[in-house]
Design a protein around this motif. Structure first.
Motif, PDB file in Angstrom:
ATOM      1  N   PHE A  99       0.853  -1.175   0.000  1.00 11.47           N
ATOM      2  CA  PHE A  99       0.000   0.000   0.000  1.00 11.47           C
ATOM      3  C   PHE A  99       0.895   1.233   0.000  1.00 11.47           C
ATOM      4  CE2 PHE A  99      -3.263   2.895   1.337  1.00 11.47           C
ATOM      5  CZ  PHE A  99      -4.426   2.307   0.877  1.00 11.47           C
TER       6      PHE A  99
ATOM      7  N   ILE B 133      -6.569   0.407  -2.581  1.00 11.66           N
ATOM      8  CA  ILE B 133      -7.642  -0.169  -1.767  1.00 11.66           C
ATOM      9  C   ILE B 133      -8.215  -1.412  -2.437  1.00 11.66           C
ATOM     10  CG2 ILE B 133      -9.997   0.262  -0.972  1.00 11.66           C
ATOM     11  CD1 ILE B 133      -8.959   3.146  -0.392  1.00 11.66           C
TER      12      ILE B 133
ATOM     13  N   LEU C  94      -3.203   5.571   4.741  1.00 15.68           N
ATOM     14  CA  LEU C  94      -4.640   5.297   4.797  1.00 15.68           C
ATOM     15  C   LEU C  94      -5.288   6.059   5.947  1.00 15.68           C
ATOM     16  CD1 LEU C  94      -6.713   3.658   3.342  1.00 15.68           C
ATOM     17  CD2 LEU C  94      -6.217   1.739   4.827  1.00 15.68           C
TER      18      LEU C  94
ATOM     19  N   GLY D 120     -14.507  -0.632   1.275  1.00 18.01           N
ATOM     20  CA  GLY D 120     -13.548   0.045   0.401  1.00 18.01           C
ATOM     21  C   GLY D 120     -13.895   1.504   0.198  1.00 18.01           C
TER      22      GLY D 120
ATOM     23  N   VAL E  58      -6.438  -3.086   8.398  1.00 23.31           N
ATOM     24  CA  VAL E  58      -6.598  -1.638   8.373  1.00 23.31           C
ATOM     25  C   VAL E  58      -6.206  -1.050   9.722  1.00 23.31           C
ATOM     26  CG1 VAL E  58      -8.338   0.195   8.291  1.00 23.31           C
ATOM     27  CG2 VAL E  58      -8.383  -1.648   6.600  1.00 23.31           C
TER      28      VAL E  58
ATOM     29  N   LEU F 231     -12.879   3.355   3.187  1.00 26.79           N
ATOM     30  CA  LEU F 231     -11.420   3.474   3.255  1.00 26.79           C
ATOM     31  C   LEU F 231     -10.902   4.516   2.270  1.00 26.79           C
ATOM     32  CD1 LEU F 231     -10.297  -0.252   3.616  1.00 26.79           C
ATOM     33  CD2 LEU F 231     -10.310   1.533   5.373  1.00 26.79           C
ATOM     34  N   ALA F 232     -11.589   4.618   1.121  1.00 21.96           N
ATOM     35  CA  ALA F 232     -11.157   5.584   0.109  1.00 21.96           C
ATOM     36  C   ALA F 232     -11.197   7.004   0.656  1.00 21.96           C
ATOM     37  CB  ALA F 232     -12.038   5.473  -1.143  1.00 21.96           C
TER      38      ALA F 232
ATOM     39  N   GLN G 280      -9.919   7.897   3.213  1.00 24.23           N
ATOM     40  CA  GLN G 280      -8.707   8.093   4.018  1.00 24.23           C
ATOM     41  C   GLN G 280      -9.135   8.479   5.435  1.00 24.23           C
ATOM     42  OE1 GLN G 280      -6.270  10.559   1.633  1.00 24.23           O
ATOM     43  NE2 GLN G 280      -4.388  10.024   2.666  1.00 24.23           N
TER      44      GLN G 280
END
Ligand SMILES: Nc1ncnc2c1ncn2[C@@H]1O[C@H](COP(=O)(O)OP(=O)(O)O)[C@@H](O)[C@H]1O
Ligand SMILES: [Mg+2]
Lengths: 278, 346
Positions: A5, A156, A9, A184, A218, A187-188, A190
């Motif tokens: 990654f 992601i 994140l 997801g 995560v 998570l996008a 951030q």
């Protein structure tokens, strides 16, 4: 082999263990129904905080108060980031999103006609700058930011192992995959704080295991703080650092998994269920 | 058959026309559009111009209704705002016609944004009623205003380009199609960037959109304004193309007509708006022609033709609603998918 990654994140600036979210004496009623009564709770940076309790206990309502979807009649919710204190109970949902508070929903609320990619790109909304004029031209800066953010989203996609479905319309996916896409999308954003409302409900054992692995990933790899509602006690006791127990809108227990399992009020609320083996 | 296309960069993967053939198709279409006015007679040019204006307004409506999910029965009214603004500026202030169209578009965007305010509270049919009210208010304002000439038609000065008349069928063809191409370009790009995606997100799931950071109020108003800008532009063009503006062209019937265009063409599809415009312009034209041919041989038929036309129209809309709610755009996509894999169409 998934590549590493390459983005940060976690957008919280706090150190692990610092106070991040403070729910103070929150009460919420719908007409005659008292959904939450004087609930207080603290969430610490990089911890996994679980909220458990029987159906109708007020768990989702509590999350909705944090997201700004519900407005408690009493109490306040404070959020700390970048040296500032934000009173969430005074903000609108989109303003709360700007603070990096991301979430998924109990009943999947994805954009069904959009592709997986576009759903995740919508998670980038606050990180994109194009406007109604430049967006229609798709030149220079707009294209550049779309491509840059595509890289983030692709990270992601790799993390959640959904490469094969990235261009499919979300509405055509299985329930388990939709839940994954919804994670997801959150998570996008951030996230500085990730809120998950029953991310494993309705999944089979294998899907649950995958989801638990992603959630742990995560949290452990990226240090993202997580508030999770989950009914599978095995999973909850396994992954949580801290558990709050709600029953009929009252917080009846609060502590580490061990403490909660030994709490007599909690045991009474879960009468008939064996907490120890869960 | 087309197969095995892999993209090595996100730029090319995210491009609109992802294969050379897709790009060529566009070039060929543009060349055909450029040749058309030289080979077509006046009748076909008229039809093409009508289609072009309808397509522009339909794309405008589709941004609001098809993409953002906000049903509007105000298209006629917003078009009227564009047409009258352009007409009045040209007639009273003597501004050049193209400038009046630009100002008219901006003014219509403001009016549309204003009438979009109820959309924060109202959804679906309730919003439709609110936009219907805006349609009525605009009509009322036009009929009552001392500026507009009320029920009398407003006559515009002749639009010119380098001293020559611009609103011949041939001359205005270029205006209409250049604008149409720009509007298509704009809309298609909008929906692959931030704002357009937020519009679609609002349509699909507004609460989730808000929790992801979309300011619903701002974006709904923005959608109303953008949509109205384009609809107002179509209105301004129509006024200059015809040289005359009358409120009768912009009643609730026009609003319903445009909803039918995007339902038949394809909700939430830019190309669908164009297919819908072609369909809704050509079908009545064909029915009229048919009527004249029949009317010539069977005089009793002549009186019935308008009613049959309306009936066929209504029936078509109902058929689309029931059997192909995604419209002509979906049918065309299915045909293309079939041909693309042909002869291995499993
Ligand atoms: N929007 C709402 N309107 C009315 N009552 C609600 C609403 N949301 C939740 N409730 C009520 O609040 C109580 C708690 O619900 P909820 O927070 O969904 O519980 P849980 O998530 O723990 O199952 C329930 O009695 C529910 O019926
Ligand atoms: Mg719930």
């Amino acid at each position: 082999m998934p590549r590493g990654f390459s983005h940060t994140l976690n957008s919280s600036t706090l150190q692990p263990g610092e106070l991040q979210l403070k729910i103070e004496n929150v009460s919420l009623a719908f007409g005659g129904v008292q959904a939450l009564t004087d609930v207080s709770l603290e969430v610490r940076q990089s911890a996994i905080t679980a909220v458990i309790g029987p159906n109708g206990a007020g768990k989702t309502s509590l999350l909705n108060c944090i997201s700004g979807l519900y407005h408690p009649q009493d109490g306040r919710i404070l959020f700390y980031n970048q040296g500032n204190e934000h009173e969430l109970t005074k903000l609108k949902p989109y303003q709360i999103a700007k603070l990096g508070i991301a979430r998924s929903f109990q009943n999947i609320e994805l954009f069904k006609h959009m592709t997986v990619l576009d759903n995740l790109m919508l998670g980038r909304h606050n990180h994109l700058k194009s406007n109604i004029f430049t967006g229609g031209l798709y030149w220079g800066k707009t294209q550049k930011e779309e491509v840059e953010n595509r890289f983030f989203v692709e990270d992601i996609i790799d993390l959640l192992e959904i490469q094969a479905i990235r261009k499919q319309a979300v509405g055509t996916l299985s329930y388990g995959l939709q839940k994954r896409v919804e994670l997801g999308r959150a998570l996008a954003m951030q996230p500085s704080l990730l809120i998950l409302d029953e991310p494993m409900a309705g999944m089979n054992a294998e899907e649950k295991e995958d989801m638990a692995r992603f959630v742990l990933d995560v949290n452990e790899e990226h240090g993202v703080s997580i508030i999770i509602i989950e009914h599978d006690m095995g999973v909850v006791m396994d992954i949580s650092d801290h558990i709050a127990v709600l029953d009929f809108g009252l917080k009846i227990g609060d502590g580490t998994p061990d403490e909660v399992q030994r709490n007599p009020d909690v045991i009474r609320a879960y009468l008939g269920e064996d907490l120890a083996i869960m | 058959m087309e197969s095995g296309i892999f993209h090595t960069t996100y730029e090319s993967d995210m491009a609109l026309r992802r294969t050379p053939w897709m790009r060529w198709r566009i070039y060929i279409l543009l060349v055909l559009l450029a040749i058309f006015p030289f080979v077509a007679n006046n009748y076909y040019l008229t039809l093409a111009n009508q289609i072009g204006i309808v397509a522009i307004a339909a794309i405008g409506l589709n941004i609001l209704t098809g993409f953002t999910g906000q049903i509007s029965l105000g298209t006629g009214g917003f078009m009227a705002v564009g047409a009258y603004t352009s007409g009045l500026l040209a007639a009273n202030l003597g501004l050049p016609w193209w400038l009046t169209i630009i100002i008219a578009s901006i003014f219509t965007a403001l009016v549309g944004g204003f009438f979009g305010i109820p959309s924060l509270r109202l959804k679906g049919l309730y919003l439709a009623m609110a936009t219907l009210a805006s349609q009525q208010i605009i009509e009322w304002a036009i009929i009552r205003s001392p500026l507009t000439g009320g029920v009398e038609a407003l006559v515009l000065p002749m639009p010119t380009v380098f001293g020559r008349r611009a609103n011949t069928e041939f001359g205005f063809y270029w205006v209409i199609f250049i604008i149409l191409i720009l509007v298509v370009f704009y809309a298609v790009n909008l929906f692959r960037s931030k704002i357009g995606r937020a519009f679609i997100a609002i349509r699909d799931q507004d609460i989730a959109a808000e929790v992801m950071g979309v300011n619903l109020f701002r974006y709904k108003i923005l959608s109303f304004a953008t949509s109205s800008f384009i609809i107002g532009m179509a209105g301004g063009m129509l006024a200059n193309y015809r040289g005359i503006v009358s409120f009768e062209r912009f009643t609730i019937e026009a609003s319903i007509f445009y909803l039918a265009v995007i339902i038949i063409g394809g909700m939430g599809s830019v190309s669908g708006s164009i297919y819908g415009a072609i369909f809704m312009t050509l079908v009545p034209a064909i029915l009229t022609n048919l009527g004249q041919t029949l009317g010539g041989s069977i005089p009793q038929m002549a009186k019935l033709i308008p009613f049959i036309r309306q009936g066929v129209f209504g029936l078509t809309i109902i058929i689309f609603l029931i059997f192909e709610p995604e419209g002509l755009a979906k049918i065309w996509r299915d045909i293309k998918d079939y041909l693309r894999l042909w002869p291995f169409s499993y």
